[in-house]
Design a protein around this motif. Structure first.
Motif, PDB file in Angstrom:
ATOM      1  N   ARG A   1      10.244 -17.579  -7.177  1.00  0.00           N
ATOM      2  CA  ARG A   1      10.744 -17.304  -5.925  1.00  0.00           C
ATOM      3  C   ARG A   1      11.972 -16.339  -5.711  1.00  0.00           C
ATOM      4  N   ASP A   2      12.887 -16.406  -6.878  1.00  0.00           N
ATOM      5  CA  ASP A   2      14.237 -15.640  -6.867  1.00  0.00           C
ATOM      6  C   ASP A   2      13.733 -14.428  -7.354  1.00  0.00           C
TER       7      ASP A   2
ATOM      8  N   ARG B   1      12.371 -12.345  -4.641  1.00  0.00           N
ATOM      9  CA  ARG B   1      13.317 -11.779  -3.436  1.00  0.00           C
ATOM     10  C   ARG B   1      14.048 -10.627  -4.168  1.00  0.00           C
ATOM     11  N   ASP B   2      14.464 -10.724  -5.783  1.00  0.00           N
ATOM     12  CA  ASP B   2      14.984  -9.444  -6.203  1.00  0.00           C
ATOM     13  C   ASP B   2      13.853  -8.161  -6.145  1.00  0.00           C
TER      14      ASP B   2
END
Ligand SMILES: CC(C)(COP(=O)(O)OP(=O)(O)OC[C@H]1O[C@@H](n2cnc3c(N)ncnc32)[C@H](O)[C@@H]1OP(=O)(O)O)[C@@H](O)C(=O)NCCC(=O)NCCS
Length: 183
Positions: free
Chosen positions: A156-157, A160-161
């Protein structure tokens, strides 16, 4: 990433001076050149034998080349990994363009030709693996209808990055449901 269905693929469009075809005898060295240059591998030969020919999924009609003025400059393969993903799922494999020929739509074209071949081969959806830093490749896949496939909490992160580095600021919102999906 995955494309949940292979239905509704864009049509393959004509590019002046550009043609597409599947693999013929003697093409392994062209594949080695494209892939070793694109991925920055120091060894210029032997990759097709190591990564493709001995794979049970290998068939010449699953390996595609884009030729510019008759010279193979891009490739993508309409692979499958039935043991891992099942027989209905295609696997977009080794998308690569020689560095001097990038940003002309040829990576998109090679990928699209491979996706049509998968559909013709009876696959109904498609997955691929990529790396966080491959922004140009991820741009192609998003343009061709792929979505993030979250299979680990860390994704997920990381997505996003990745989206934060792409030019379209709306991507995080567009794929919010995919990023919130259960692992
Ligand atoms: C990724 C690769 C196949 C792209 O080939 P290409 O022929 O340049 O691809 P295309 O021209 O069809 O499309 C590239 C897209 O990426 C975009 N792009 C290029 N650099 C970018 C960057 N740094 N950030 C975001 N988008 C970028 C281009 O604008 C273009 O999108 P657009 O058509 O919407 O303008 C090629 O650069 C390559 O072989 N890279 C090394 C190997 C690799 O990463 N393979 C994929 C493994 S998963």
């Amino acid at each position: 990433m995955w494309r949940k269905t292979l239905a509704g693929l864009p049509e393959v469009t004509e590019h002046p001076g550009v043609s597409c075809r599947s693999m013929r005898d003697g093409d392994a060295s062209a594949w080695d050149t494209i892939v070793s240059e694109a991925f920055g591998w120091p060894e210029p030969s032997g990759h097709f034998e190591a990564h493709m020919r001995h794979d049970p999924s290998f068939a010449p009609e699953r390996v595609y080349f884009v030729l510019r003025d008759g010279l193979p400059v891009a490739t993508a393969s309409a692979w499958c990994k039935p043991d891992k993903f099942g027989v209905d799922v295609g696997y977009l494999h080794f998308v690569a363009v020689r560095p001097g020929h990038t940003n002309r739509g040829l990576g998109t074209l090679a990928s699209l030709v491979a996706l049509h071949a998968m559909a013709a081969d009876g696959r109904t959806s498609v997955v691929l693996l990529t790396d966080d830093h491959r922004q140009a490749a991820i741009s192609i896949y998003l343009k061709l209808g792929f979505s993030p496939l979250v299979t680990h909490e860390s994704h997920r992160d990381r997505w996003r990055d990745v989206f934060g580095k792409l030019p379209d600021p709306s991507l995080v919102q567009k794929f919010a449901d995919d990023l919130d999906a259960d692992v």
